[in-house]
Design a protein around this motif. Structure first.
Motif, short mmCIF file in Angstrom:
data_model
loop_
_atom_site.label_atom_id
_atom_site.label_comp_id
_atom_site.label_asym_id
_atom_site.label_seq_id
_atom_site.Cartn_x
_atom_site.Cartn_y
_atom_site.Cartn_z
N GLU A 50 41.21 -80.76 -112.18
CA GLU A 50 41.97 -79.80 -111.38
C GLU A 50 43.05 -80.51 -110.56
O GLU A 50 44.19 -80.01 -110.45
N GLN A 51 42.73 -81.68 -110.02
CA GLN A 51 43.69 -82.44 -109.23
C GLN A 51 44.86 -82.91 -110.09
O GLN A 51 46.03 -82.76 -109.71
N ALA A 54 47.17 -80.03 -111.23
CA ALA A 54 48.03 -79.59 -110.13
C ALA A 54 49.16 -80.59 -109.89
O ALA A 54 50.31 -80.20 -109.65
N VAL A 59 50.40 -75.92 -109.21
CA VAL A 59 49.16 -75.25 -108.83
C VAL A 59 48.82 -74.05 -109.70
O VAL A 59 47.67 -73.60 -109.71
#
Length: 223
Positions: A50-51, A54, A59
């Motif tokens: 997820e990091q 993004a 995002v």
């Protein structure tokens, strides 16, 4: 048997047939999604995925898509090695690992494909590099699903092979901006071609929706 009995029997048979058809109504992709077993190891790397997504994409991107790709590549196994020498969770060939480290030194440094944290980031960066290079041929519209299909085919089998096959699609008077048309044209060996067209199909049509259904954030590219 009376006419009424025949009618009733016919209605019952029709109802049973309808139930059978409804049971078979799920597409093969939907049935495959239901059969996906998401490895427990994926939970260990979910925050990293997820990091990275993004950071690389923004995002509103789809961590589920990168998760699906890592699932397809290695089943989240950090020591995975293919018979042809691809290494680690994201299955980078040594030459590609060396190339991408040289292309993105600030982002990857001394890239080690066996390091899962680095491999996750490198896969996202390579996906974006490939996606940014996908261009329309002619004037027909290219969907987001097709763009991702082509990018993932490039990741799996090399973008030059895909470009040749898109060229054959044009020569065959088909739509080189539609992944379904391009699949019908082959410039490489049969086995390699089948593997290459199956790779994005499974990621985009089966695994990404399965990860979304399991709670991973994202929107399916081929929804």
């Amino acid at each position: 048997m009376s006419r009424m009995s025949n009618t009733r029997a016919g209605l019952i048979a029709a109802a049973i047939a309808m139930l059978v058809l409804l049971g078979l109504g799920l597409s093969q992709d939907a049935q495959a999604q239901q059969r996906v077993a998401i490895p427990e190891a994926s939970a260990l790397y979910r925050h990293r995925v997820e990091q990275v997504v993004a950071d690389v994409w923004g995002v509103n991107a789809s961590p589920a898509r990168l998760a699906a790709q890592l699932h397809q590549e290695s089943g989240w196994r950090i020591r995975a090695k293919s018979p042809v020498g691809a290494q680690g969770m994201a299955q980078f060939m040594p030459a590609t690992a060396k190339w991408i480290a040289e292309q993105f030194p600030a982002e990857l440094g001394a890239f080690d494909p066996w390091d899962p944290m680095q491999a996750i980031k490198a896969a996202a960066i390579y996906d974006k590099w490939l996606l940014d290079r996908v261009q329309s041929i002619g004037h027909t519209r290219m969907s987001e699903c097709t763009r991702w299909n082509f990018a993932l085919r490039g990741y799996n089998g090399g973008e030059q092979w895909l470009l040749r096959e898109r060229g054959l699609t044009v020569a065959g008077r088909a739509n080189a901006n539609d992944w379904r048309d391009v699949e019908r044209f082959r410039a490489r060996g049969t086995a390699a071609h089948q593997e290459n067209i199956g790779y994005p199909r499974r990621i985009l049509l089966v695994l990404e929706p399965a990860y979304i259904a399991a709670g991973w954030p994202g929107t399916a590219a081929c929804g």
